[in-house]
Design a protein around this motif. Structure first.
Motif, short mmCIF file in Angstrom:
data_model
loop_
_atom_site.label_atom_id
_atom_site.label_comp_id
_atom_site.label_asym_id
_atom_site.label_seq_id
_atom_site.Cartn_x
_atom_site.Cartn_y
_atom_site.Cartn_z
N LYS A 15 -56.91 48.77 -0.53
CA LYS A 15 -57.64 50.02 -0.40
C LYS A 15 -59.05 49.90 -0.98
O LYS A 15 -59.99 50.52 -0.48
CB LYS A 15 -56.86 51.15 -1.10
N ARG A 16 -59.20 49.12 -2.04
CA ARG A 16 -60.54 48.89 -2.60
C ARG A 16 -61.41 48.12 -1.62
O ARG A 16 -62.64 48.28 -1.60
CB ARG A 16 -60.44 48.11 -3.92
N ILE A 17 -60.79 47.26 -0.81
CA ILE A 17 -61.55 46.42 0.12
C ILE A 17 -61.86 47.18 1.42
O ILE A 17 -62.99 47.16 1.91
CB ILE A 17 -60.77 45.14 0.44
N ALA A 18 -60.85 47.82 1.99
CA ALA A 18 -61.00 48.55 3.26
C ALA A 18 -60.82 50.03 2.98
O ALA A 18 -59.71 50.57 3.08
CB ALA A 18 -59.98 48.05 4.28
N LYS A 19 -61.90 50.69 2.65
CA LYS A 19 -61.83 52.08 2.20
C LYS A 19 -61.43 53.06 3.30
O LYS A 19 -60.98 54.17 3.01
CB LYS A 19 -63.17 52.50 1.58
N THR A 20 -61.59 52.66 4.57
CA THR A 20 -61.24 53.58 5.66
C THR A 20 -59.77 53.53 6.03
O THR A 20 -59.30 54.34 6.84
CB THR A 20 -62.09 53.27 6.91
N VAL A 21 -59.03 52.58 5.49
CA VAL A 21 -57.60 52.50 5.77
C VAL A 21 -56.87 53.39 4.77
O VAL A 21 -57.00 53.19 3.56
CB VAL A 21 -57.07 51.06 5.67
N PRO A 22 -56.10 54.38 5.21
CA PRO A 22 -55.38 55.23 4.26
C PRO A 22 -54.42 54.42 3.39
O PRO A 22 -53.83 53.44 3.85
CB PRO A 22 -54.60 56.20 5.18
N GLY B 249 -62.11 52.63 -8.65
CA GLY B 249 -62.96 52.71 -7.47
C GLY B 249 -62.88 54.03 -6.75
O GLY B 249 -63.46 54.18 -5.67
N THR B 250 -62.15 55.00 -7.31
CA THR B 250 -62.03 56.31 -6.69
C THR B 250 -62.33 57.41 -7.71
O THR B 250 -62.40 57.16 -8.92
CB THR B 250 -60.61 56.52 -6.14
N ARG B 251 -62.52 58.61 -7.19
CA ARG B 251 -62.69 59.77 -8.06
C ARG B 251 -61.86 60.92 -7.52
O ARG B 251 -61.57 60.99 -6.32
CB ARG B 251 -64.17 60.17 -8.15
N ALA B 252 -61.50 61.82 -8.39
CA ALA B 252 -60.67 62.96 -8.01
C ALA B 252 -61.47 63.95 -7.18
O ALA B 252 -62.65 64.18 -7.44
CB ALA B 252 -60.12 63.64 -9.26
N ARG B 253 -60.83 64.53 -6.17
CA ARG B 253 -61.47 65.56 -5.37
C ARG B 253 -61.36 66.94 -6.02
O ARG B 253 -62.03 67.88 -5.61
CB ARG B 253 -60.82 65.60 -3.99
#
Length: 219
Positions: free
Chosen positions: A13-20, A156-160
């Motif tokens: 997921k860190r590599i391919a951000k568009t893949v759920p 590599g992510t943040r909360a919505r």
């Protein structure tokens, strides 16, 4: 290998951000999803032998179509091509990451399985380093790579929103709870029930991963 299988999904997921993330969770367990269906329908076979290894009682003596090296590559290639065909963005990268996620299952199984992973269907060559015979080390390895990869994903992510900040804790508790149940609950006497139950469990875990997709986004 159970919870450790999901480590490559977090990294992917860190590599391919568009893949759920839920797609990657399904990808890393694709061959086990097929295995659950195959043992339930008699295509592949498993025996329950108490104390077969220090970690579980599964004698996985016949699973050439899901867990042989050549067929793992076939599953990986097929999944990668399907995702590349369906994806709207980053088709090549997404296809490579999905395919690699599928193949990671065989590599992680190689570490823990006793020699029951064939080279190809009908082969006499079998692979498996047998770490399942050392329960503390096998469990420690699974937890380490799972928690470590989740930490990499989270950086590599943040909360919505507020729920996105607490969901990682909820998801971790749920996944560890399923891990504990999977390791401590005796397998059903009916192999078909065991196979279909495994498929349902993998679906539940994908739903937990979907919670990450809904509550967190890439930085």
């Amino acid at each position: 290998m159970f919870i450790g299988h999901y480590a490559p999904a977090f990294i992917g997921k860190r590599i391919a951000k568009t893949v759920p993330l839920w797609v990657l969770f399904a990808a890393v367990q694709l061959v086990d999803i097929a295995w659950g269906i195959f043992i339930a329908t008699g295509v592949e076979h498993v025996r329950i032998i108490e104390g077969f290894t220090a970690s579980n009682s599964l004698d996985l003596y016949d699973m050439p179509w899901t867990h042989s090296l050549v067929m793992a590559l076939v599953w990986s290639l097929g999944a990668g091509l399907v995702w590349a065909a369906l994806a709207r963005r980053d088709k090549t990268l997404g296809g490579i990451v999905v395919g690699a996620a599928v193949f990671s299952h065989w590599l992680t199984d190689l570490i823990v399985h006793v020699p029951d992973l064939l080279l190809y269907p009908g082969s006499d060559i079998k692979f498996g380093f047998g770490l399942w015979n050392n329960f503390p080390v096998a469990m420690g390895l699974e937890l380490t790579i799972f928690l470590g990869s989740m930490a990499i994903y989270l950086t590599g992510t943040r909360a919505r929103g507020g729920f996105g900040r607490v969901w990682p804790f909820i998801a971790t508790a749920l996944l560890l709870g399923l891990f504990y149940l999977g390791m401590t609950t005796p397998p059903p006497d009916d192999i078909a029930v065991a196979g279909y139950s495994a498929v349902v469990m993998y679906g539940v875990i994908c739903a937990i991963a979907a919670g990450f997709d809904l509550t967190r986004e890439a930085k």
